[in-house]
Design a protein around this motif. Structure first.
Motif, short mmCIF file in Angstrom:
data_model
loop_
_atom_site.label_atom_id
_atom_site.label_comp_id
_atom_site.label_asym_id
_atom_site.label_seq_id
_atom_site.Cartn_x
_atom_site.Cartn_y
_atom_site.Cartn_z
N GLU A 150 0.87 -1.17 -0.03
CA GLU A 150 -0.21 -0.06 0.01
C GLU A 150 0.90 1.25 0.09
O GLU A 150 0.35 2.39 -0.47
CB GLU A 150 -1.23 0.04 1.24
CG GLU A 150 -0.26 0.12 2.67
CD GLU A 150 0.01 -1.36 3.08
OE1 GLU A 150 0.35 -1.25 4.21
OE2 GLU A 150 -0.07 -2.29 2.32
N ALA A 151 2.02 1.07 0.19
CA ALA A 151 2.95 2.36 0.28
C ALA A 151 3.83 2.57 -1.08
O ALA A 151 4.85 3.32 -1.02
CB ALA A 151 3.90 2.40 1.72
N CYS A 155 -4.29 1.97 -3.15
CA CYS A 155 -2.99 1.25 -3.57
C CYS A 155 -3.19 -0.23 -3.28
O CYS A 155 -2.73 -1.04 -3.92
CB CYS A 155 -1.95 2.09 -3.15
SG CYS A 155 -0.44 1.51 -3.84
N ALA A 156 -3.67 -0.29 -1.81
CA ALA A 156 -3.39 -1.94 -1.52
C ALA A 156 -4.50 -2.63 -2.48
O ALA A 156 -3.98 -3.90 -2.85
CB ALA A 156 -3.83 -2.02 0.00
N ARG A 186 -2.84 -3.03 -5.93
CA ARG A 186 -1.62 -3.99 -5.93
C ARG A 186 -1.90 -5.46 -5.65
O ARG A 186 -1.25 -6.19 -6.31
CB ARG A 186 -0.56 -3.42 -5.14
CG ARG A 186 -0.14 -2.02 -5.56
CD ARG A 186 1.16 -1.66 -4.90
NE ARG A 186 2.47 -2.41 -5.49
CZ ARG A 186 3.40 -2.57 -5.22
NH1 ARG A 186 3.87 -1.94 -4.13
NH2 ARG A 186 4.52 -3.13 -5.84
N GLU A 187 -3.03 -5.56 -4.93
CA GLU A 187 -3.22 -6.93 -4.56
C GLU A 187 -3.70 -7.56 -5.76
O GLU A 187 -3.63 -8.80 -6.17
CB GLU A 187 -4.40 -6.98 -3.58
CG GLU A 187 -4.67 -8.53 -2.93
CD GLU A 187 -5.95 -8.56 -1.99
OE1 GLU A 187 -6.64 -9.61 -2.13
OE2 GLU A 187 -5.73 -7.57 -0.98
N ALA A 188 -4.67 -6.79 -6.58
CA ALA A 188 -5.34 -7.57 -7.80
C ALA A 188 -4.26 -7.49 -8.84
O ALA A 188 -4.18 -8.77 -9.55
CB ALA A 188 -6.28 -6.56 -8.42
N LYS A 224 0.97 -3.06 -13.81
CA LYS A 224 0.77 -2.21 -14.56
C LYS A 224 0.93 -0.82 -13.97
O LYS A 224 1.70 0.02 -14.17
CB LYS A 224 -0.36 -1.95 -15.45
CG LYS A 224 -0.46 -3.32 -16.36
CD LYS A 224 -1.96 -3.35 -16.90
CE LYS A 224 -2.11 -4.56 -17.85
NZ LYS A 224 -2.49 -5.71 -16.84
N ALA A 225 0.17 -0.67 -12.92
CA ALA A 225 0.14 0.64 -12.05
C ALA A 225 1.31 1.05 -11.63
O ALA A 225 2.03 1.99 -11.41
CB ALA A 225 -0.96 0.87 -11.26
#
Length: 254
Positions: A58-59, A69-70, A73-75, A211-212
């Motif tokens: 998340e950071a 963000c969490a 990024r988990e996805a 991607k992000a």
């Protein structure tokens, strides 16, 4: 043999007589930057690999708030794992950037080892630095150091019923003393390697699922950035693995 000589010695083939592995790292993308080609090779061969991540990352993106963000990024991590044949991805919920080495982290990882009962455990470089031909280079992430050290310790904790006995009484997790090796990726002192082979292309697509994160990390074309990074890594290991592009590990037998 000196440390410099060790760094020039041929890398040995990774142990192959196992069926289940558990990869435990700090963040989404840690495995994709380090050893996804090896994981693709193993799952293609019928072996089972599961992922456990200490945080949800998340950071990791400056312009995106932690809660958003969490989830993002988990996805991305679940999609990334699927590319290399991994369907089990768990998140322990420790805070990104401030993971603390200690009994709580060791207990969570020991519990994961007991749940999954692996013979091989994989983690990321636990030392102070990474990169550099002489073992120096860049200062390592505190999260990587904490998780890597905790994994090495938890591999033993998982087999001892008197360490974290609450894992039995509260979670029904009986000891698992079947970990035979801990393999550390991203180390400056590798001992073993796995041929990258067709897994390299899968590794490229696996990292591209972040991607992000990649968009926030570099302005370079994502395909070019990912392919150059991963190809350079396996080519570096090839110099000590008979000229064969490979994923390198430092293996600690148990």
């Amino acid at each position: 043999m000196t440390e410099r000589a060790d760094q020039q010695a041929p890398l040995q083939p990774m142990p192959a007589d196992w069926r289940r592995a558990l990869a435990v790292v700090a963040h989404p993308d840690d495995l994709e930057y380090g050893c996804a080609a090896a994981i693709a090779h193993w799952t293609d061969g019928g072996r089972e690999v599961a992922y456990v991540l200490a945080t949800r990352g998340e950071a990791g993106i400056d312009g995106v708030a932690p809660d958003e963000c969490a989830a993002l990024r988990e996805a991305e991590q679940r999609a990334s794992a699927a590319v290399v044949g991994v369907s089990t991805v768990e998140f322990l919920g420790h805070r990104d950037g401030v993971i603390e080495y200690g009994p709580a982290l060791r207990r969570d990882i020991a519990a994961a080892i007991r749940r999954h009962r692996p013979e091989l455990v994989i983690t990321l470089n636990h030392r102070d630095t990474w990169g550099g031909a002489d073992g120096g280079g860049n200062w390592n992430s505190p999260d990587h150091k904490a998780v890597g050290r905790a994994v090495l310790d938890a591999a033993g904790d998982a087999g001892n019923r008197w360490i974290f006995p609450e894992l039995i009484s509260e979670q029904g997790l009986e000891p698992w003393d079947g970990v035979r090796w801990v393999a550390v990726s991203g180390t400056t002192t590798p001992t073993h390697a796995v041929e990258a082979g067709p897994g390299l292309e899968r590794a490229v697509h696996s990292l591209l699922e972040h991607k992000a994160y990649i968009a926030a990390l570099t302005d370079q074309d994502p395909q070019e950035y990912v392919r150059n990074f991963l190809t350079g890594s396996v080519q570096q290991a090839a110099a000590r693995f008979g000229g064969v592009p490979a994923v390198a590990f430092e293996v600690f037998p148990r």
